[in-house]
Write a protein that holds these residues in place. Structure first.
Motif, short mmCIF file in Angstrom:
data_model
loop_
_atom_site.label_atom_id
_atom_site.label_comp_id
_atom_site.label_asym_id
_atom_site.label_seq_id
_atom_site.Cartn_x
_atom_site.Cartn_y
_atom_site.Cartn_z
N VAL A 207 -6.51 -2.61 6.44
CA VAL A 207 -5.40 -1.69 6.69
C VAL A 207 -4.21 -2.04 5.82
O VAL A 207 -3.57 -1.16 5.22
N GLU A 208 -3.88 -3.32 5.74
CA GLU A 208 -2.72 -3.73 4.95
C GLU A 208 -2.91 -3.41 3.46
O GLU A 208 -1.96 -3.00 2.78
N THR A 209 -4.12 -3.60 2.97
CA THR A 209 -4.38 -3.31 1.56
C THR A 209 -4.28 -1.81 1.30
O THR A 209 -3.70 -1.38 0.29
N PHE A 210 -4.86 -1.02 2.20
CA PHE A 210 -4.74 0.43 2.06
C PHE A 210 -3.27 0.85 2.05
O PHE A 210 -2.84 1.61 1.17
N GLN A 211 -2.50 0.37 3.00
CA GLN A 211 -1.09 0.76 3.09
C GLN A 211 -0.32 0.34 1.84
O GLN A 211 0.51 1.11 1.32
N SER A 212 -0.58 -0.87 1.36
CA SER A 212 0.13 -1.37 0.18
C SER A 212 -0.23 -0.56 -1.06
O SER A 212 0.65 -0.13 -1.82
#
Length: 281
Positions: free
Chosen positions: A37-42
């Motif tokens: 999720v964090e990679t997608f958001q970033s």
């Protein structure tokens, strides 16, 4: 390794065993599954908030069409889909493609490797496994097991050994069939059992891992689309990043709301052996 070697049965069995071993590592980092999720958001924030240099006068047509894609809506649908497939949280490589798997310099085929290891694969698995090394843990993190499986299977479709633009070949028919995936998963599960890993009767079955791999392959494609768009803007490496992103979006059945008319004019929808002659600027 080169792309075609990923589907070699002997190499594939070794990769499956080594991946099972990696997944059981106890690494002193955050063990919550936040990476996906964090990679997608970033990466999505970078795609949407990019400040184009003043020296770049226009946006390449292919990038313009890529940016019209409803990434936010598709991501929300994908998250709901993945929630229907439980996947254990393990230490993942997250980028297990051909360039991140090393063979001995004097090995030109899996039969060479068998000779070096001193016998048949079935009787000397440890010797065989020691001769293949995973490298480049840049994206490693605790993540869902299905992502590593699905991502690795997807990498069989992309051959990065192409000197001509766009510096990769995409062969969609090379995504492994059910029989090939079952062989890989079976070897993975046998290695886990040999290591004494407790078995979950619901999650640690061929059927369930097959489902995990197929569903999380969607997440793999999603992330590398965003990665490709960002690298098309920032990387100095000669590579058809925008073409790669377009190929991923056009994979049949993966996304529902998008049509790349520019890409349709430039390359085949299926097989994707032809590539656009227009170099993104």
């Amino acid at each position: 390794m080169v792309c075609k070697e990923l589907k070699d049965p002997n190499y594939s069995a070794i990769i499956a065993r080594k991946l099972a071993t990696v997944h059981q590592l106890n690494v002193p980092i955050n063990k919550e599954a936040t990476w996906l999720v964090e990679t997608f958001q970033s990466w999505l924030a970078q795609v949407r908030n990019y400040q184009r240099p003043k020296t770049v006068e226009k946006v390449h047509p292919l990038e313009r069409e890529l940016l019209a894609f409803d990434f936010e809506g598709e991501w929300a649908r994908l998250v709901r889909l993945l929630a229907t497939v439980p996947s254990p949280i393990v230490f993942c490589h997250n980028d297990l493609q051909e360039g991140n798997i090393l063979l001995p310099a004097d090995v030109t085929s899996s039969s060479d490797l068998l000779k070096i290891a001193g016998g048949k694969a079935s009787s000397s698995t440890q010797n065989l496994d020691d001769h293949i090394v995973f490298i480049d843990f840049e994206f490693c993190a605790y993540n869902y097991r299905g992502f590593d499986l699905g991502n690795h299977f997807c990498e069989r479709m992309f051959d990065y050994n192409n000197e001509a633009w766009p510096h990769f070949h995409a062969y969609m028919e090379e995504f492994p069939g059910e029989e090939e995936m079952r062989r890989f998963i079976g070897e993975y599960l046998r290695q886990s059992a040999e290591m004494g890993i407790a078995v979950d009767e619901q999650l640690d079955t061929e059927e369930h891992l097959l489902r995990e791999a197929e569903f999380y392959a969607l997440a793999s494609h999603f992330l590398w689309i965003l990665w490709s768009i960002n690298n098309a803007r920032n990387s100095k490496i000669a590579f058809g990043y925008l073409v790669c992103a377009a190929v991923l979006i056009l994979l049949p059945g993966f996304f529902t709301n998008f049509s790349l008319s520019y890409f349709h004019r430039s390359t085949a929808r299926r097989g994707c052996r032809r590539t656009t002659p227009t170099r993104p600027t």
